[in-house]
Design a protein around this motif. Structure first.
Motif, PDB file in Angstrom:
ATOM      1  N   SER A  28     133.340 -47.765 -64.710  1.00 53.44           N
ATOM      2  CA  SER A  28     134.300 -48.309 -66.002  1.00 53.44           C
ATOM      3  C   SER A  28     135.588 -47.277 -66.133  1.00 53.44           C
ATOM      4  O   SER A  28     136.718 -47.984 -66.749  1.00 53.44           O
ATOM      5  N   VAL A  29     135.648 -45.957 -65.334  1.00 46.94           N
ATOM      6  CA  VAL A  29     137.051 -45.549 -64.936  1.00 46.94           C
ATOM      7  C   VAL A  29     137.431 -46.337 -63.957  1.00 46.94           C
ATOM      8  O   VAL A  29     138.718 -46.011 -64.395  1.00 46.94           O
ATOM      9  N   CYS A  30     136.560 -46.638 -63.057  1.00 47.66           N
ATOM     10  CA  CYS A  30     137.686 -47.447 -61.798  1.00 47.66           C
ATOM     11  C   CYS A  30     138.545 -48.981 -62.250  1.00 47.66           C
ATOM     12  O   CYS A  30     139.382 -49.460 -61.968  1.00 47.66           O
ATOM     13  N   HIS A  31     137.528 -49.548 -63.328  1.00 53.05           N
ATOM     14  CA  HIS A  31     138.156 -50.393 -63.832  1.00 53.05           C
ATOM     15  C   HIS A  31     139.388 -51.313 -64.274  1.00 53.05           C
ATOM     16  O   HIS A  31     139.339 -50.060 -66.069  1.00 53.05           O
ATOM     17  N   GLY A  32     140.177 -50.653 -63.426  1.00 54.69           N
ATOM     18  CA  GLY A  32     142.099 -50.463 -64.699  1.00 54.69           C
ATOM     19  C   GLY A  32     142.631 -49.387 -63.290  1.00 54.69           C
ATOM     20  O   GLY A  32     143.389 -48.814 -63.584  1.00 54.69           O
ATOM     21  N   SER A  33     142.032 -48.690 -62.979  1.00 57.69           N
ATOM     22  CA  SER A  33     142.140 -47.458 -61.901  1.00 57.69           C
ATOM     23  C   SER A  33     141.693 -47.229 -61.268  1.00 57.69           C
ATOM     24  O   SER A  33     141.512 -46.264 -60.891  1.00 57.69           O
ATOM     25  N   GLY A  34     141.802 -47.713 -60.362  1.00 55.35           N
ATOM     26  CA  GLY A  34     141.582 -47.656 -58.987  1.00 55.35           C
ATOM     27  C   GLY A  34     140.187 -48.427 -57.885  1.00 55.35           C
ATOM     28  O   GLY A  34     138.791 -47.715 -57.577  1.00 55.35           O
ATOM     29  N   LEU A  35     139.098 -49.164 -58.729  1.00 60.11           N
ATOM     30  CA  LEU A  35     138.025 -50.268 -58.956  1.00 60.11           C
ATOM     31  C   LEU A  35     137.655 -50.421 -57.204  1.00 60.11           C
ATOM     32  O   LEU A  35     139.432 -51.338 -57.082  1.00 60.11           O
ATOM     33  N   PRO A 129     124.421 -55.074 -62.380  1.00 60.82           N
ATOM     34  CA  PRO A 129     124.841 -55.897 -63.572  1.00 60.82           C
ATOM     35  C   PRO A 129     123.956 -55.944 -64.515  1.00 60.82           C
ATOM     36  O   PRO A 129     122.976 -55.972 -64.649  1.00 60.82           O
ATOM     37  N   LYS A 130     124.910 -56.208 -65.404  1.00 64.01           N
ATOM     38  CA  LYS A 130     124.401 -57.446 -67.008  1.00 64.01           C
ATOM     39  C   LYS A 130     123.634 -58.429 -67.465  1.00 64.01           C
ATOM     40  O   LYS A 130     122.609 -58.384 -67.654  1.00 64.01           O
ATOM     41  N   ASN A 131     124.088 -58.293 -66.173  1.00 66.42           N
ATOM     42  CA  ASN A 131     123.611 -59.911 -66.158  1.00 66.42           C
ATOM     43  C   ASN A 131     123.824 -60.864 -64.810  1.00 66.42           C
ATOM     44  O   ASN A 131     124.955 -60.200 -64.015  1.00 66.42           O
ATOM     45  N   ILE A 132     123.191 -62.181 -64.380  1.00 68.10           N
ATOM     46  CA  ILE A 132     123.711 -62.215 -63.316  1.00 68.10           C
ATOM     47  C   ILE A 132     123.607 -64.385 -63.549  1.00 68.10           C
ATOM     48  O   ILE A 132     122.634 -64.873 -63.810  1.00 68.10           O
ATOM     49  N   VAL A 133     124.194 -65.460 -63.124  1.00 68.99           N
ATOM     50  CA  VAL A 133     124.567 -65.829 -62.709  1.00 68.99           C
ATOM     51  C   VAL A 133     124.490 -67.070 -61.450  1.00 68.99           C
ATOM     52  O   VAL A 133     124.981 -66.572 -60.704  1.00 68.99           O
ATOM     53  N   LYS A 134     123.724 -67.112 -61.536  1.00 67.46           N
ATOM     54  CA  LYS A 134     123.082 -68.261 -60.481  1.00 67.46           C
ATOM     55  C   LYS A 134     122.914 -69.803 -60.156  1.00 67.46           C
ATOM     56  O   LYS A 134     122.110 -70.597 -61.322  1.00 67.46           O
ATOM     57  N   GLN A 135     123.764 -70.454 -59.903  1.00 70.49           N
ATOM     58  CA  GLN A 135     123.569 -72.353 -60.437  1.00 70.49           C
ATOM     59  C   GLN A 135     124.229 -72.747 -58.417  1.00 70.49           C
ATOM     60  O   GLN A 135     125.026 -72.107 -57.788  1.00 70.49           O
ATOM     61  N   PRO A 136     123.684 -73.837 -58.324  1.00 67.81           N
ATOM     62  CA  PRO A 136     124.082 -74.857 -57.419  1.00 67.81           C
ATOM     63  C   PRO A 136     125.435 -74.880 -57.293  1.00 67.81           C
ATOM     64  O   PRO A 136     125.899 -75.267 -58.622  1.00 67.81           O
ATOM     65  N   LEU A 137     125.737 -74.872 -55.526  1.00 66.47           N
ATOM     66  CA  LEU A 137     127.417 -75.114 -56.091  1.00 66.47           C
ATOM     67  C   LEU A 137     127.850 -76.834 -55.009  1.00 66.47           C
ATOM     68  O   LEU A 137     127.365 -76.544 -53.975  1.00 66.47           O
ATOM     69  N   HIS A 138     127.402 -77.536 -55.601  1.00 66.78           N
ATOM     70  CA  HIS A 138     127.227 -79.217 -55.488  1.00 66.78           C
ATOM     71  C   HIS A 138     128.009 -79.410 -54.032  1.00 66.78           C
ATOM     72  O   HIS A 138     129.251 -78.923 -54.199  1.00 66.78           O
ATOM     73  N   ASP A 169     127.977 -59.728 -63.104  1.00 65.81           N
ATOM     74  CA  ASP A 169     129.072 -59.248 -64.968  1.00 65.81           C
ATOM     75  C   ASP A 169     128.267 -58.266 -65.015  1.00 65.81           C
ATOM     76  O   ASP A 169     126.929 -57.587 -65.469  1.00 65.81           O
ATOM     77  N   PHE A 170     129.660 -57.638 -65.397  1.00 63.30           N
ATOM     78  CA  PHE A 170     129.357 -56.088 -65.623  1.00 63.30           C
ATOM     79  C   PHE A 170     129.986 -55.688 -66.448  1.00 63.30           C
ATOM     80  O   PHE A 170     130.751 -56.423 -66.659  1.00 63.30           O
ATOM     81  N   GLU A 171     129.870 -54.553 -67.251  1.00 61.71           N
ATOM     82  CA  GLU A 171     130.189 -53.617 -68.239  1.00 61.71           C
ATOM     83  C   GLU A 171     130.683 -52.660 -68.237  1.00 61.71           C
ATOM     84  O   GLU A 171     130.881 -51.739 -67.809  1.00 61.71           O
ATOM     85  N   GLY A 175     135.953 -53.712 -70.665  1.00 62.39           N
ATOM     86  CA  GLY A 175     135.486 -54.888 -71.150  1.00 62.39           C
ATOM     87  C   GLY A 175     134.755 -55.684 -69.720  1.00 62.39           C
ATOM     88  O   GLY A 175     134.598 -54.590 -68.781  1.00 62.39           O
ATOM     89  N   ASN A 176     135.107 -56.902 -69.806  1.00 67.03           N
ATOM     90  CA  ASN A 176     133.176 -57.344 -69.215  1.00 67.03           C
ATOM     91  C   ASN A 176     134.372 -57.710 -67.907  1.00 67.03           C
ATOM     92  O   ASN A 176     135.507 -57.876 -67.947  1.00 67.03           O
ATOM     93  N   LEU A 177     133.760 -57.530 -66.309  1.00 69.52           N
ATOM     94  CA  LEU A 177     134.239 -57.925 -65.566  1.00 69.52           C
ATOM     95  C   LEU A 177     132.690 -58.713 -64.524  1.00 69.52           C
ATOM     96  O   LEU A 177     131.724 -57.941 -64.591  1.00 69.52           O
TER      97      LEU A 177
END
Length: 313
Positions: A28-35, A129-138, A169-171, A175-177
């Motif tokens: 949370s701290v790193c997002h915007g200040s050193g991630l 991560p709070k969520n993972i999206v996995k889809q074919p990349l045709h 997807d991280f929280e 905000g979300n990243l």
């Protein structure tokens, strides 16, 4: 008061909660200040597993060096997210795995595609991560799938070209990243066989019908949709396209911000007789949206045929 030892299970649970909270605070701290995120294509870290060919002494030594450099990356660079391309989990040394366990409670291997029995992304992060999206990349037009597969898969028993689009997807407090590791296909062997070297090189820049360009356009659509959703994100990895192709032909509409400036060659090799020649191409790159003050630089770890790249913001 509960003394240590009075209730070992409760104490262990409390420790786990505190550790996860501290990691979440870090992200949370790193997002915007050193991630800090690092991508490294380790170039098929271990070829010899399963039915693969035996290793040479040179391959064994290189694998050892890459494992040592991965440990150094964790110790010296301390990335919040470490993304390893062309990874083979069984190729990682016990020393690397022990070091990774100390720092990264989240570790996940994603195969490049269901037919790939060996290689994939290995993602390590300080928070899950709070969520993972996995889809074919045709890599083929959906209305011409049979025709394309007949043309481009004839030398192969399996499909080496398919890639899955992976989005983590991280929280954070800001905000979300979303984080998107990238490793696009490279059908240049077939293109050279079909077209010759000169025509294949021309096609890289100007032919929108070959599979890699189609796969890239499908990736861009997904990233454009992600940007339009308002989520901050970065996509980072081996695009298998030089920067000039991406910036002038496909990424040139500037719907994404490009983070690099004079990043320099990141590698990739081609074979001439028995020698591997490092290319002067900037194949490893990063793009994103909703992120300010990003700095991308090439790191000097060199026992793969690619250099790692590090994104800090």
């Amino acid at each position: 008061a509960c003394k240590v030892g009075d209730n070992d299970d409760s104490f262990k649970s409390m420790k786990i909660v505190l550790i996860l909270l501290s990691f979440n605070l870090c992200l949370s701290v790193c997002h915007g200040s050193g991630l800090k995120s690092i991508w490294w294509n380790v170039a098929r870290l271990a070829v010899p597993i399963g039915e693969s060919l035996p290793q040479t002494s040179e391959e064994i030594e290189r694998n050892s060096e890459v494992n040592r450099e991965l440990i150094s990356i964790i110790s010296n660079e301390n990335p919040d997210v470490l993304m390893i391309g062309e990874a083979v989990p069984t190729a990682f040394s016990e020393s690397f795995k022990a070091k990774a366990r100390e720092v990264y409670p989240y570790q996940q291997f994603f195969r490049y595609n269901p037919s790939d029995k060996v290689f994939g992304f290995y993602i390590l992060a300080k928070v899950p991560p709070k969520n993972i999206v996995k889809q074919p990349l045709h890599w083929f037009p959906l209305n011409l799938e049979a025709e394309y597969k007949d043309k481009w898969l004839s030398p192969f028993p399996d499909d080496p070209h398919s890639r899955d689009y992976i989005q983590l997807d991280f929280e954070t407090n800001e905000g979300n990243l979303s984080v998107v590791p990238i490793h696009l296909m490279m059908p240049w062997v077939q293109m050279i066989d079909q077209k010759g070297v000169l025509k294949a090189s021309f096609a890289m820049f100007y032919d929108a019908s070959h599979p890699q360009m189609i796969q890239l356009q499908n990736l861009i659509k997904k990233l454009r949709d992600l940007k339009n959703s308002g989520v901050s994100f970065f996509a980072m990895g081996d695009f298998n396209f030089p920067k000039k192709v991406l910036s002038q032909r496909t990424m040139g509409f500037f719907f994404l911000s490009t983070f690099f400036d004079e990043l320099g060659s990141t590698g990739g090799t081609f074979k001439v007789t028995k020698y591997q020649i490092r290319t002067p191409l900037d194949l490893d790159q990063a793009y994103g949206s909703g992120i300010e003050n990003a700095v991308l630089r090439r790191l000097s770890y060199s026992h793969s045929d690619h250099f790692p790249i590090q994104l800090t913001f």
